[in-house]
Design an enzyme around this catalytic site. Structure first.
Site, PDB file in Angstrom:
ATOM      1  N   HIS A 152       0.834  -1.204   0.000  1.00 50.30           N
ATOM      2  CA  HIS A 152       0.000   0.000   0.000  1.00 50.30           C
ATOM      3  C   HIS A 152       0.872   1.259   0.000  1.00 50.30           C
ATOM      4  CE1 HIS A 152      -3.237  -2.781   0.989  1.00 50.30           C
ATOM      5  NE2 HIS A 152      -4.110  -1.804   0.864  1.00 50.30           N
ATOM      6  N   HIS A 202       1.199  -3.985   9.214  1.00 50.76           N
ATOM      7  CA  HIS A 202       2.631  -3.825   8.941  1.00 50.76           C
ATOM      8  C   HIS A 202       3.338  -3.208  10.136  1.00 50.76           C
ATOM      9  CE1 HIS A 202       2.754  -4.917   4.691  1.00 50.76           C
ATOM     10  NE2 HIS A 202       1.646  -4.227   4.514  1.00 50.76           N
TER      11      HIS A 202
END
Length: 429
Positions: A152, A202
């Site tokens: 992303h 993450h």
């Protein structure tokens, strides 16, 4: 013009490029480059992710339902499904160069980012203790991938950076607009990075790696994008070269420690890139050159654009469905005829992997091609990769090439409206 090199009619530089990719595949397999890279990088990344876990847990103590919804929606806005819907709208609105460049850039980002992910095979932050928010099916699939780098963050840097470059290059701008655009791009990248940590997807290391890779890829793409676009729209042997490159890229991909959806995403975007290139080659001078009308112009009013969307979306869905059904039947037949050993992990139940079918495949004697394939370490190939490639290549081709039907339909509507208006004016006179 360069002299042709080889029976396929490729130019010297095309043959050299394909040979380099094939050589890389051979060298990586022979010397175990993926395994060696993983042994060097994975332990360090694992230590970093574990060390950052307490900080992630502390950061998530600020959680609130509004923040959950905000960052989940933001992740959807910069996800693959969003761009899958957004890019066709760019094509149909007349911004073909921007659309094809962003599509090819996204395919490039997807390949490099997922290759690094599977090569390193570093885990995401452990859940628990980290709270992982997967509000959509897309996020649940993302959670099955490895962590470093954050796709992303990488995609946001590249696509927002290229979009800003395109707007400032082809539109009017001043120093205030440049500063505003940069601030908005930096703000979006920052929010996406914070969101990936807040959602538990993450670590900070993953996000920083994604931003770093994104900056490098964006800088490289800005240096070559004009050359890539010139080759796509007017190059020599474009379809042959791109088809060969797409085939090699299916093999030039590292094998992860455990299977993940990353290779499936790469195969899909590999097919999309080929479909876009092939489609633009077919209809560039009619529907993708710089003189095509843009949305909100007199030649392409909003009503005509809506007509394109209403006709185009069902068309590409039908093409995707039909191409998948056809390739599920045709590819196994072709591979069987050529003696290529295949299995299926999902799409073809009769070819699903089992010990019985594996023994049967090993015992089967075939022709010359099967003897050639027996020399490779991989004894059978997943036909689902080919089916997925054909499916998404057809989808992308229909977005680009079938626009002629949508364009013609809209022109007929506009012509009828003009004639009716002229007839009405004549009667009033």
């Amino acid at each position: 013009m360069e002299a042709a090199a080889g029976g396929a009619g490729l130019t010297k530089w095309q043959a050299a490029a394909l040979s380099a990719v094939a050589g890389w595949v051979w060298a990586a397999s022979l010397f175990g480059l993926t395994r060696r890279t993983r042994a060097l990088v994975q332990p360090w990344v694992n230590r970093r992710v574990q060390a950052e876990t307490p900080a992630i847990v502390r950061f998530q103590r600020t959680h609130h339902r509004l923040l959950d919804n905000f960052f989940s929606v933001l992740s959807c806005v910069v996800s693959v499904p969003f761009y899958t819907g957004f890019l066709p709208l760019l094509f149909w609105s007349g911004h073909s160069k921007l659309a094809r460049q962003m599509t090819l850039l996204m395919a490039f980002c997807d390949y490099l980012g997922n290759s690094v992910k599977d090569a390193v095979s570093a885990p995401r932050p452990s859940s628990p203790p980290v709270r992982r928010v997967t509000a959509t099916e897309d996020e649940k699939e993302n959670a099955m991938e490895y962590g470093l780098p954050s796709s992303h963050a990488l995609n946001t840097v590249c696509l927002m950076g290229y979009l800003l470059h395109y707007v400032l290059t082809y539109g009017p701008h001043d120093s205030v607009m440049v500063a505003t655009g940069l601030c908005l791009a930096i703000l979006l990248v920052t929010l996406v990075g914070l969101g990936r940590i807040y959602l538990g997807m993450h670590s900070l290391t993953d996000v920083i790696a994604g931003i770093g890779f994104g900056i490098v890829i964006l800088a490289f793409w800005l240096a070559v994008h004009d050359h890539v676009d010139a080759f796509v729209v007017s190059g020599q042997n474009v379809t042959t070269f791109w088809a060969s490159l797409s085939l090699l890229l299916c093999f030039a991909y590292p094998k992860p420690e455990f299977p993940t959806p990353s290779f499936e995403y790469h195969t899909a975007f590999n097919g999309v890139a080929f479909g876009i290139v092939y489609g633009v080659q077919q209809t560039y001078f009619h529907f993708h050159n710089p003189d095509v009308p843009l949305i909100f112009s007199p030649q392409l009013p909003l009503l005509a654009f809506v007509g394109r969307v209403l006709v185009g979306i069902p068309t590409i869905l039908v093409v995707k469905f039909c191409s998948k059904a056809l390739s599920r039947w045709l590819l196994p037949v072709m591979c069987s005829t050529l003696g290529i050993p295949i299995v299926s992990s999902c799409y073809v139940p009769a070819l699903k992997i089992s010990e019985k079918s594996k023994d049967k495949s090993d015992a089967k004697q075939g022709g010359y091609l099967q003897k050639v394939f027996s020399l490779f370490p991989q004894k059978a190939y997943d036909v689902d990769t080919g089916i997925r490639f054909v499916q998404y290549a057809s989808l992308a081709w229909s977005v680009v090439d079938l626009r002629c039907f949508v364009h013609s339909s809209n022109e007929e509507v506009l012509t009828c409206e003009i004639l009716l208006n002229e007839d009405r004016d004549h009667h009033e006179l």
